[in-house]
Design a protein around this motif. Structure first.
Motif, PDB file in Angstrom:
ATOM      1  N   ARG A  38      -0.257  -7.204   3.073  1.00  0.00           N
ATOM      2  CA  ARG A  38      -1.976  -6.702   4.158  1.00  0.00           C
ATOM      3  C   ARG A  38      -2.580  -6.101   4.797  1.00  0.00           C
ATOM      4  NH1 ARG A  38      -2.936 -11.685   8.649  1.00  0.00           N
ATOM      5  NH2 ARG A  38      -4.552 -11.306   9.972  1.00  0.00           N
ATOM      6  N   PHE A  39      -1.420  -5.803   6.060  1.00  0.00           N
ATOM      7  CA  PHE A  39      -1.637  -4.606   6.680  1.00  0.00           C
ATOM      8  C   PHE A  39      -2.289  -3.162   5.760  1.00  0.00           C
ATOM      9  CE2 PHE A  39       1.582  -5.966  10.413  1.00  0.00           C
ATOM     10  CZ  PHE A  39       0.726  -6.851  10.626  1.00  0.00           C
ATOM     11  N   PHE A  40      -1.157  -2.916   4.871  1.00  0.00           N
ATOM     12  CA  PHE A  40      -1.848  -1.486   3.732  1.00  0.00           C
ATOM     13  C   PHE A  40      -3.378  -2.023   3.176  1.00  0.00           C
ATOM     14  CE2 PHE A  40      -1.631   0.317  -0.206  1.00  0.00           C
ATOM     15  CZ  PHE A  40      -1.351   1.683  -0.107  1.00  0.00           C
ATOM     16  N   GLN A  41      -2.827  -2.876   2.955  1.00  0.00           N
ATOM     17  CA  GLN A  41      -4.461  -3.073   2.357  1.00  0.00           C
ATOM     18  C   GLN A  41      -5.796  -2.876   3.204  1.00  0.00           C
ATOM     19  OE1 GLN A  41      -5.958  -3.066  -0.606  1.00  0.00           O
ATOM     20  NE2 GLN A  41      -8.507  -4.208  -0.352  1.00  0.00           N
ATOM     21  N   ARG A  42      -5.522  -3.661   4.395  1.00  0.00           N
ATOM     22  CA  ARG A  42      -6.506  -3.048   5.308  1.00  0.00           C
ATOM     23  C   ARG A  42      -6.552  -1.974   6.133  1.00  0.00           C
ATOM     24  NH1 ARG A  42      -7.786  -8.322   7.799  1.00  0.00           N
ATOM     25  NH2 ARG A  42      -8.015  -9.730   6.954  1.00  0.00           N
ATOM     26  N   TRP A  43      -5.279  -1.196   5.618  1.00  0.00           N
ATOM     27  CA  TRP A  43      -5.321   0.277   6.111  1.00  0.00           C
ATOM     28  C   TRP A  43      -6.468   0.923   5.219  1.00  0.00           C
ATOM     29  CZ3 TRP A  43      -2.652   4.282   4.048  1.00  0.00           C
ATOM     30  CH2 TRP A  43      -2.969   5.329   4.498  1.00  0.00           C
ATOM     31  N   ARG A  44      -6.079   1.000   4.318  1.00  0.00           N
ATOM     32  CA  ARG A  44      -6.455   1.213   3.083  1.00  0.00           C
ATOM     33  C   ARG A  44      -7.526   1.298   2.911  1.00  0.00           C
ATOM     34  NH1 ARG A  44      -4.945   0.464  -3.199  1.00  0.00           N
ATOM     35  NH2 ARG A  44      -6.154  -1.591  -3.200  1.00  0.00           N
ATOM     36  N   CYS A  45      -8.312   0.117   3.073  1.00  0.00           N
ATOM     37  CA  CYS A  45     -10.027  -0.464   3.458  1.00  0.00           C
ATOM     38  C   CYS A  45     -10.813   0.170   4.270  1.00  0.00           C
ATOM     39  CB  CYS A  45     -10.374  -1.495   2.803  1.00  0.00           C
ATOM     40  SG  CYS A  45      -9.539  -2.066   1.151  1.00  0.00           S
ATOM     41  N   GLY A  46      -9.698   0.109   6.040  1.00  0.00           N
ATOM     42  CA  GLY A  46     -10.577   0.884   7.015  1.00  0.00           C
ATOM     43  C   GLY A  46     -10.905  -0.508   7.720  1.00  0.00           C
ATOM     44  N   ALA A  47     -10.000  -1.238   7.458  1.00  0.00           N
ATOM     45  CA  ALA A  47     -10.750  -2.976   8.027  1.00  0.00           C
ATOM     46  C   ALA A  47      -9.718  -3.099   8.899  1.00  0.00           C
ATOM     47  CB  ALA A  47     -11.025  -3.589   6.541  1.00  0.00           C
ATOM     48  N   PHE A  48      -8.260  -2.732   9.588  1.00  0.00           N
ATOM     49  CA  PHE A  48      -7.641  -3.255  10.040  1.00  0.00           C
ATOM     50  C   PHE A  48      -8.147  -3.864  11.021  1.00  0.00           C
ATOM     51  CE2 PHE A  48      -3.574  -3.483  11.960  1.00  0.00           C
ATOM     52  CZ  PHE A  48      -2.667  -3.602  11.452  1.00  0.00           C
ATOM     53  N   GLY A  49      -8.409  -5.098  12.126  1.00  0.00           N
ATOM     54  CA  GLY A  49      -9.347  -6.012  12.386  1.00  0.00           C
ATOM     55  C   GLY A  49      -7.989  -6.319  13.484  1.00  0.00           C
ATOM     56  N   ALA A  50      -9.420  -7.084  14.523  1.00  0.00           N
ATOM     57  CA  ALA A  50      -8.005  -7.646  16.341  1.00  0.00           C
ATOM     58  C   ALA A  50      -7.143  -9.240  15.470  1.00  0.00           C
ATOM     59  CB  ALA A  50      -9.183  -8.347  16.505  1.00  0.00           C
ATOM     60  N   ASP A  51      -7.474  -9.648  14.241  1.00  0.00           N
ATOM     61  CA  ASP A  51      -6.440 -10.218  13.872  1.00  0.00           C
ATOM     62  C   ASP A  51      -5.623  -9.702  13.024  1.00  0.00           C
ATOM     63  OD1 ASP A  51      -8.567  -9.219  11.862  1.00  0.00           O
ATOM     64  OD2 ASP A  51      -7.582 -10.562  10.263  1.00  0.00           O
ATOM     65  N   ASP A  52      -5.247  -8.436  12.605  1.00  0.00           N
ATOM     66  CA  ASP A  52      -4.203  -7.891  12.105  1.00  0.00           C
ATOM     67  C   ASP A  52      -3.358  -7.003  13.302  1.00  0.00           C
ATOM     68  OD1 ASP A  52      -5.455  -7.855   9.095  1.00  0.00           O
ATOM     69  OD2 ASP A  52      -6.765  -6.422   9.786  1.00  0.00           O
TER      70      ASP A  52
END
Length: 357
Positions: A38-52
């Protein structure tokens, strides 16, 4: 008591049970892999947010819980006949119980905080007063952690006597421990139930076919499915506390039967396994929305990147959105476009199967 048999002095692992520790370790690895992906996918999409970011301490607490569960089950004689367990092994057993009383509240609250921040991220701009509702629930998580971090301190005074199997009954109130545990698990289950049904409010307002709305609700509810396991754990904890039948009569021939609850004969299955499954289900469920795109391959990656507009993370990263251009060009398709999140990003809700971040 002098006529009863004393506890063994040498550790006998003839009947040692490894399955409980193995199950805890396996569940820990599986859940950790899901969260890291999940962390990798969010980081890859530039979507790492507060929930992460909130999920990082949750994962660390979970790994600490898993390590403790594995250690206690491997070194405390959990699963062996009670009369084969030595006094030092029982000491480790009780240390695990006291440790779990403190670790469980912060671990479960951390996971719920991440889920609440995810709900805020998705629905903040779509539902009136949604941010206020999330703030209230976040404040309640803080209160939950404070209260249940204080109460275990009164289980035994002095506290270190709680893991002295011989002297423990003189200093510890077992019923206080029981009622605090029931209150803890009940409160945790209540919060999980709230998180389970909270997405119904905003999702059912979406203008899309009922079948799609049901699919979207199911996706959001996955992270809160731990409430089912929490209910089972609470029920079995209460049931076990009053279980005095179905006990091997041989146990009554030993001195430790006067000091150790007979329900310990099934403690690995009735406590450690449900306690491990509960956060595992929550971690996997909260990671599935992000992993949908990762598993969809190149097409999903493209979709994940293109749906973000404006501020795509807490750091204020910006990217152009194909979805936003479509919205401007064809304003009549509002009900068919993805839901816009708190930071201006679009959340993929097509077919109720995936989220774009």
């Amino acid at each position: 008591m002098s006529d009863l048999l004393p506890p063994p002095t040498d550790i006998n692992d003839t009947h040692k049970v490894y399955s409980i520790a193995a199950a805890c370790i396996t569940l820990g690895i599986v859940a950790s892999v899901f969260v890291l992906l999940r962390f990798f996918q969010r980081w890859r999409c530039g979507a790492f947010g507060a929930d992460d970011y909130a999920m990082i301490p949750a994962l660390l607490f979970y790994l600490g819980w898993t390590a403790m569960a594995a250690y206690v089950n491997l070194h405390a004689g959990v699963g062996k006949p009670l009369w084969e367990i030595t006094v030092p092994e029982y000491s480790i057993w009780f240390q695990g119980l006291i440790g779990s009383a403190w670790l469980y509240p912060v671990m479960s609250a951390s996971i719920r905080i991440s889920i609440l921040l995810f709900y805020r991220r998705v629905f903040a701009n779509a539902v009136a007063h949604w941010k206020l509702v999330i703030k209230i629930l976040l404040a309640l998580q803080a209160i939950y952690v404070v209260v249940y971090s204080i109460l275990p301190g009164f289980i035994c005074r002095p506290l270190y006597m709680a893991w002295n199997p011989i002297l423990r009954p003189l200093y510890m109130d077992n019923w206080y421990y029981y009622y605090v545990s029931v209150a803890l698990y009940s409160t945790s289950m209540a919060f999980d139930i709230i998180l389970l049904f909270l997405p119904l409010w905003p999702v059912m307002k979406l203008q899309m076919p009922m079948q799609k709305r049901v699919g979207v609700v199911a996706m959001f509810m996955l992270g809160a499915m731990a409430s089912i396991v929490a209910a089972y754990k609470l029920a079995i904890f209460v049931t076990q506390m009053t279980r005095f039948d179905d006990i091997n009569p041989k146990w009554a021939d030993y001195q430790m039967s006067m000091l150790i609850p007979p329900q310990f004969d099934e403690y690995g299955v009735t406590f450690w396994i449900p306690s491990q499954i509960e956060p595992t289900v929550a971690l996997i469920g909260t990671s599935l929305p992000a992993l949908r795109l990762l598993l969809s391959g190149p097409e999903g990656t493209s979709t994940g990147r293109s749906r973000f507009t404006g501020k795509s993370s807490d750091k204020g990263m910006h990217s152009e959105s194909r979805g936003s251009r479509t919205r401007q060009a064809r304003p009549g398709l509002e009900s068919q476009l993805p839901l816009r999140g708190e930071y201006g990003e679009y959340v993929e809700l097509n077919d109720g199967k995936s989220l774009a971040k």
